[in-house]
Design an enzyme around this catalytic site. Structure first.
Site, PDB file in Angstrom:
ATOM      1  CG  ASP A   1      -8.831   0.865   9.726  1.00  0.00           C
ATOM      2  OD1 ASP A   1      -9.530   1.196  10.678  1.00  0.00           O
ATOM      3  OD2 ASP A   1      -9.297   0.242   8.763  1.00  0.00           O
TER       4      ASP A   1
ATOM      5  CG  ASP B   1      -5.431  -3.505  -2.129  1.00  0.00           C
ATOM      6  OD1 ASP B   1      -5.251  -2.983  -1.001  1.00  0.00           O
ATOM      7  OD2 ASP B   1      -5.693  -4.707  -2.262  1.00  0.00           O
TER       8      ASP B   1
ATOM      9  NE  ARG C   1      -1.649  -3.041  -4.137  1.00  0.00           N
ATOM     10  CZ  ARG C   1      -1.923  -3.139  -2.842  1.00  0.00           C
ATOM     11  NH1 ARG C   1      -1.977  -2.062  -2.095  1.00  0.00           N
ATOM     12  NH2 ARG C   1      -2.161  -4.312  -2.291  1.00  0.00           N
TER      13      ARG C   1
ATOM     14  CD  GLU D   1       1.108   0.809   7.378  1.00  0.00           C
ATOM     15  OE1 GLU D   1       0.790   0.952   6.182  1.00  0.00           O
ATOM     16  OE2 GLU D   1       0.812  -0.203   8.034  1.00  0.00           O
TER      17      GLU D   1
ATOM     18  N   GLY E   1       0.780  -1.238   0.000  1.00  0.00           N
ATOM     19  CA  GLY E   1       0.000   0.000   0.000  1.00  0.00           C
ATOM     20  C   GLY E   1       0.809   1.284   0.000  1.00  0.00           C
TER      21      GLY E   1
ATOM     22  CE  LYS F   1     -10.111   4.104   6.811  1.00  0.00           C
ATOM     23  NZ  LYS F   1     -10.552   2.724   6.490  1.00  0.00           N
TER      24      LYS F   1
HETATM   25  P1  5GP Z   1      -4.759  -1.420  10.633  1.00  0.00           P
HETATM   26  O1  5GP Z   1      -3.854  -2.551  11.021  1.00  0.00           O
HETATM   27  O2  5GP Z   1      -4.295  -0.072  11.137  1.00  0.00           O
HETATM   28  O3  5GP Z   1      -6.186  -1.699  11.005  1.00  0.00           O
HETATM   29  O4  5GP Z   1      -4.823  -1.382   9.070  1.00  0.00           O
HETATM   30  C1  5GP Z   1      -3.744  -1.011   8.311  1.00  0.00           C
HETATM   31  C2  5GP Z   1      -3.798  -1.604   6.929  1.00  0.00           C
HETATM   32  O5  5GP Z   1      -5.131  -1.908   6.512  1.00  0.00           O
HETATM   33  C3  5GP Z   1      -3.295  -0.593   5.939  1.00  0.00           C
HETATM   34  O6  5GP Z   1      -1.908  -0.698   5.755  1.00  0.00           O
HETATM   35  C4  5GP Z   1      -4.066  -0.952   4.689  1.00  0.00           C
HETATM   36  O7  5GP Z   1      -3.399  -1.954   3.989  1.00  0.00           O
HETATM   37  C5  5GP Z   1      -5.367  -1.492   5.192  1.00  0.00           C
HETATM   38  N1  5GP Z   1      -6.432  -0.466   5.199  1.00  0.00           N
HETATM   39  C6  5GP Z   1      -6.963   0.162   6.275  1.00  0.00           C
HETATM   40  N2  5GP Z   1      -7.925   1.039   5.914  1.00  0.00           N
HETATM   41  C7  5GP Z   1      -7.992   0.960   4.557  1.00  0.00           C
HETATM   42  C8  5GP Z   1      -8.795   1.637   3.568  1.00  0.00           C
HETATM   43  O8  5GP Z   1      -9.649   2.498   3.834  1.00  0.00           O
HETATM   44  N3  5GP Z   1      -8.567   1.293   2.268  1.00  0.00           N
HETATM   45  C9  5GP Z   1      -7.637   0.354   1.895  1.00  0.00           C
HETATM   46  N4  5GP Z   1      -7.510   0.119   0.594  1.00  0.00           N
HETATM   47  N5  5GP Z   1      -6.871  -0.292   2.805  1.00  0.00           N
HETATM   48  C10 5GP Z   1      -7.049   0.009   4.109  1.00  0.00           C
END
Ligand code: 5GP
Length: 180
Positions: free
Chosen positions: A108, A164, A170, A104, A50, A136
């Site tokens: 999220d 993606d 992407r 990163e 990403g 977020k």
């Molecule tokens: P976390 O571990 O913080 O919940 O999520 C991180 C990963 O989830 C990011 O590196 C990404 O790959 C994916 N991700 C989180 N939110 C989104 C989003 O809104 N769109 C996309 N395409 N990927 C997301």
């Protein structure tokens, strides 16, 4: 309204490329000020896939000596975080005794960066800084402080600029959001 459909889901334009680039300019200026004059060579750790575009845009704006490394992680399936982080490929170099800047695409829940930070500490990194293009804040509930955030967004699934949906999208130049 112009938009795109992938796997039956509709995405509409959200943040133009020029705005994202201005956000990246700001973050890069701060990092340049913070890392100026260091005697070591920090590691810029691109979290694949990403953050590949963000890392490229950020890196060309950074004016201190750095070494690029990569790691490939996966936690998302479709449009939701699974909380289950899989390491697809390990870190491409040795981080022992090095200052590491994690780059990163989006934070999220924060599970991924918490996992990555622990891994870097276990591998002997001397200092860990976190830089993310998107955050977020409504979802993020970790203690861990994020050093550089280019832009905060609401809790919606976004696509493009490296991010993606099932590996597609992407290469979109601007950021799209899942239509209601
Ligand atoms: P976390 O571990 O913080 O919940 O999520 C991180 C990963 O989830 C990011 O590196 C990404 O790959 C994916 N991700 C989180 N939110 C989104 C989003 O809104 N769109 C996309 N395409 N990927 C997301």
């Amino acid at each position: 309204m112009n938009g795109i459909t992938l796997f039956g889901k509709r995405f509409v334009p959200y943040i133009p490329q020029a705005e994202l680039e201005q956000d990246i300019d700001r973050v890069a200026r701060r990092m340049n000020a913070d890392f100026a004059g260091g005697e070591d060579v920090p590691v810029l750790l691109c979290v694949l896939n990403g953050s590949i575009l963000f890392t490229g845009e950020l890196m060309k704006r950074l004016d201190f000596n750095l070494e690029l490394m990569t790691i490939k992680l996966s936690s998302y399936q479709g449009t939701a975080s699974t909380g289950n982080i899989r390491e697809i490929t390990g870190i491409s170099g040795n981080v022992k005794g090095r200052r590491v800047i994690i780059v990163e695409d989006i934070v999220d829940t924060g599970n991924t960066i918490v996992y990555l930070r622990k891994k870097l500490m276990d591998e002997g990194a001397s200092d860990i800084t976190i830089c993310t293009m998107l955050l977020k804040p409504d979802v993020y509930r970790q203690e861990l402080k994020l050093d550089y955030v280019a832009r905060e967004i609401p809790n919606k699934f976004v696509l493009g600029f490296g991010l993606d949906f099932n590996e597609l999208g992407r290469n979109l130049k601007e950021l799209y959001v899942l239509a209601e």
